[in-house]
Design a protein around this motif. Structure first.
Motif: not given
Length: 224
Positions: A202, A108, A112
């Protein structure tokens, strides 16, 4: 805004085919959980607490030097409860926001995390990163026969970290009846009547569940 990250890392690695907790499975030479912790820190979390299997605490401590660990429970709900109590209990520094992240989403991007925190700072009480559903989605019956097609324009895939106003998350967990297990923390606050805002997710935040997912993540980690 003082934000604390919680990483749920007490799950097994059975579906991944691993003989150790999924969070300790290596990705590009580092445990999945180490990637998740770094993401939260880089995205703006001031502190990170990891809920781990009690019987594997020594291994997690070796993998995460200097990171605070708490004993997780038999379920995700129990693990998040334990970590939440550890970061908001008596004697803890004041916490404004809590981010709950999956160790199984190691790649990640910190962006984000930052988007979730910005939405919380702007006044949202609960925020989740999402992506559109791009595949045709259908309903099937008990025999596997397609009975309907679901319009996908309003459907979204939910990712982590999920962010919450600290008091909102505490109150929602306090209101959750014992024995009730929900799929994620956004579901817990929604059950308490709290609206959940979304921000852009994402594709790199994909969840690692089976061996194929790990192989794809290895390719992405090498390219990064």
């Amino acid at each position: 805004m003082h934000a604390v990250g919680i990483v749920a890392a007490a799950g097994s690695g059975l579906r991944l085919g691993a003989d150790l907790p999924k969070a300790l499975v290596p990705l590009a030479g580092r445990p999945l959980v180490a990637w998740a912790v770094d993401t939260l820190r880089a995205g703006g979390a001031a502190e990170v607490v990891v809920a781990v299997p009690p019987e594997r605490r020594t291994e997690f401590a070796a993998a995460l030097p200097g990171v605070r660990l708490v004993d997780g429970g038999a379920t995700r709900t129990a693990s998040v409860r334990a970590a939440l109590a550890a970061v908001t209990g008596p004697g803890c520094p004041p916490v404004d926001a809590v981010l709950v992240h999956d160790a199984a989403r190691p790649l990640t991007p910190p962006d984000v995390v930052a988007r979730v925190l910005r939405a919380l700072a702007a006044g949202a009480r609960a925020v989740v990163p999402v992506l559109p559903v791009v595949d045709t989605t259908v309903v099937v019956d008990g025999q596997g026969i397609v009975t309907d097609a679901v319009p996908r324009a309003t459907l979204r895939r939910v990712q982590t970290p999920q962010g919450f106003d600290r008091r909102t998350l505490e109150d929602a967990y306090d209101a959750l009846p014992d024995g009730v297990e929900l799929t994620d923390d956004a579901a817990v606050v929604r059950a308490a009547g709290v609206p959940v805002q979304t921000v852009k997710g994402d594709e790199r935040a994909a969840k690692i569940t089976v061996a194929h997912d790990l192989a794809l993540a290895e390719l992405q980690a090498v390219r990064a």
